[in-house]
Design a protein around this motif. Sequence first.
Motif, PDB file in Angstrom:
ATOM      1  N   PHE A  18      31.730  87.892  85.453  1.00  0.00           N
ATOM      2  CA  PHE A  18      32.848  88.582  86.102  1.00  0.00           C
ATOM      3  C   PHE A  18      33.946  87.550  86.340  1.00  0.00           C
ATOM      4  N   ASP A  19      35.109  87.910  85.783  1.00  0.00           N
ATOM      5  CA  ASP A  19      36.216  86.972  85.747  1.00  0.00           C
ATOM      6  C   ASP A  19      35.723  85.696  85.057  1.00  0.00           C
ATOM      7  N   VAL A  20      35.862  84.512  85.681  1.00  0.00           N
ATOM      8  CA  VAL A  20      35.379  83.275  85.059  1.00  0.00           C
ATOM      9  C   VAL A  20      34.073  82.811  85.689  1.00  0.00           C
ATOM     10  N   ASN A  21      33.432  83.717  86.440  1.00  0.00           N
ATOM     11  CA  ASN A  21      32.197  83.380  87.127  1.00  0.00           C
ATOM     12  C   ASN A  21      30.989  83.952  86.390  1.00  0.00           C
ATOM     13  N   GLN A  22      29.811  83.417  86.708  1.00  0.00           N
ATOM     14  CA  GLN A  22      28.612  83.803  85.985  1.00  0.00           C
ATOM     15  C   GLN A  22      27.388  83.742  86.894  1.00  0.00           C
ATOM     16  N   VAL A  23      26.571  84.794  86.849  1.00  0.00           N
ATOM     17  CA  VAL A  23      25.263  84.815  87.506  1.00  0.00           C
ATOM     18  C   VAL A  23      24.242  85.111  86.414  1.00  0.00           C
TER      19      VAL A  23
END
Length: 922
Positions: free
Chosen positions: A713-718
């Motif tokens: 999501f956006d430039v984030n990652q889980v």
Amino acid sequence: MKKIFFILIMALTTSAFSQNIRFEGTVKDTTGIGLEMANIMAINQQTKAMDAYAITNETGKFILNLKASTAYTLKVSYIGFQTFEKSVTTGTTTMNYPVVLKEGTQLNEVEIVHEMPVSVSGDTIIYNSDSFTNGTERKLEDVLKKLPGVEVNKDGEIEVEGKKVQKVMVEGKDFFDGDTKLATKNIPADALDKIQVLRNYNEVSNLKGLENNEESIAINIKLKEGKKNFWFGDMMAGIGVGMEDTRFIVNPKLFFYSPKYSLNVIANVNNIGELPLTAQDYFKFTGGFKNMMRKGGSSFNVASNDLGIMGLRNNQAANIESTFGAANFSFNPSKAWTLSGFGILLGNKTEIETTTISNRTDNLPDGSSQTITENREEFTRQDSKQLLFKLSSSYVPSAKAHFDYDALIKLSDQKENTSLFSDRLSDIYTGKDQNPFSINQNLNYYYTLNEKHVFAFEMQHLYQKEDPFYNANLSVLPFGALLPSYITEGNPLDPIDQANIRDDVSQKRFVQTNKLDSKFDYYYMLTPKSNINLTLGNTYSYQNFDSSIFQILENRTQNNLTDSSEINDVNYAFNDVFLGVHYKFMLGKFTFNPGFSVHQYNMNDEQLGTSNKQSFTRFLPDVYALWQIKKSETLTYNYSLTNNFTDINKLAQGYVFSNYNSLFSGNRFLQNSTSQVHSLRYFKYNMFNFENIFANITYTRQLEAIKNRALLFDVNQVSSSVNINSSFPEETFSAIGNYGRSFAKYYKANLRVGANWSKFNNILVFPDTDTNPDNNPSEIQTTESIAQNYSLSFSTNYKTLPNLTLGYNFTINDNFSDVIYVDSPTLTLEYYFLDAFSFVSEYSYFHNRNKAKTIDSEYDFLTASLMYQKKNSKWEWKLSGTNLLDTKSLDTNSFSQLGGTSSFSSYRVQPRFVILSLKYNL
């Protein structure tokens, strides 16, 4: 400039070939059988120089390029035959000259003044160093680059026949075992006499011929007589000015070799970007420890928790200060016992400034797509200190027994602080700190009972401790909803900036590993050309993984996160016991070595108050086949079926920060993956025309691969780890081919072509409800990529004329979302003149661009040095300039298979500077 290059090459080529004739012939014995690998030399009777040399092919044929209408002394030698010597005068056209050798020892009255530049003795290729030098060489690397069939890459690694050289020895004694870079960058060129390339190398004589050693190559350096039993080396110091500050280097090197002991001492302190070893070199430094389970059928590798603190190569930083010290020794208390070891200290202070543009296109469930672009600016300071120690003992009381013990210790202290600005995440500050420690011990015993029975016992133990600490200070942590104990405000999927309030989060980790590999081999010789190998082996690993997260609140109090998803307390045991059977036999020119291993696996991880146990059995076959087409021409096939296992890092289910915008959770229910590998390798080394050809193709197919399941999501990652269904295999196909040729004594050319096709699978989760990947729709994303590389080089090697090396490298990286092209021509000029001056200059140009034409960058580098040293003088002056064109930055491209993110980065490099140095040769 292209016209100038062309004119220079034509002029040099014309000079070498003008008024030359083709002088060919055959070398046979008295029965008329051609003698392969006979040595031929043509000595100019007027100049007393060796104008040409050759080695016969399988029919005894040779070809020499000689001057027309010139008197020569033709010398021909072959082991077991009398040396042939006769005066011949060339004409103006092609000549044919037959030679017949008589059996017997070499005649005493024949005086051999000149030595063959290249000769072959069994599996050993012997190069006479002085035959390939022109006066500009200063270290081993400079000489190796000029040898037929030998290449040295940018990292100082040596390649022969397309295979990496595993070790370098000097007078039969290990030189910093486990790395070739220290040898290529430090052994002085003027100390070299012979360079021996040892093919099919096995340091244990008991196993010679029992194992498949075709991929094993070592190099042994023979020193000149004046360098034995005496200290030699040099003491060098230099100072200079740059665009911004003062530059300096101090680099002493001392060497001593005698039959009983040896000692090498190297030191280097500088701020000019000269790195004797990088942090990358440190982590891959094996100390000569081999993969003793390579035929076992299982792959269990201990992952690193190094947080990515890796120093870059030379000039890929705004500033580099390096401190290096190393000592290597060998001592023989008796003929049967050898003690050896080394110690290395590496310290680097590095400043890295980077600008990066990243693009990712997401295909959404509704059929639409969105492109996310991020611009980042980073400033990083790294301070690292690393230590390496190795102690070895080898006891060989007789040809029947061989006992080895080795211990390698690694410890380091590394810190990194980064200031980062992202146009999507605002300003971020991160800190990393780690002090890893490891000790690797190796115990081997080999015993030959008689010609029928050989026994081998090998055991290797690894103890490793890692304690990485990570801190991130940012406007809003995007993972607050996943951390129940974390104090945060705002919607993590749509962060709200809060004035004067920042999130400060830290994570501690402690990972401890004890791994023991043991293997017992029994070889039974059925016939002189066949044997059976029985193997009983075991791999046991026990690991602990502890991690915890805490945050510093606005009032400077510490909030320790205590939920089970935020901490890890995991124990993991892995055990693999196996029995292997291999049958090796020879049929004419063919060697076959099929076999299999039967494994019993047992695993158990303990976390979250429960145990998860697995137990199963596997049958894993493998095949090795060799076709010895000719003495120096082979075709080799390898097949293996391997079980791949992860270690504790991907099993720990509590969240771990991979980065400020990346959160990872392990999966304790992971299964092993299975991979089958097919490889076919062709090699030919023709001493008749100094032609070197090798080609290799490899195909790998992996089932149940352990891959990422990630929410972007956006430039984030889980993300987490999962086994991809076997309906979606991972595949790679790689091919590489190389053609090298040395000809007319003065020229060396090389062409290399490589391609790699890969197909990867990952599970992408689409943001819908929240940041927990388990609550969102997902799909398997298949990513394919093709990488192609083409390189061409041509070099001259005259004794009295300027020498050129021209190179061109072209790379295409097609990741199916974009195509990146990189052109890189290079030009090197070397010239030794007036019996005292040496001039060396290297120019390289880079052009990066993509198919979409959104990226188009060009930059170049120029270095030059002028050295002055009178003949027989111990003093040398050197004036050198680095980055003379004052290039500000260099560019790199990368592609991530997860999400298909392509990135373009620009690194600031050190500015132009000039150094004046003085060296004293012992």
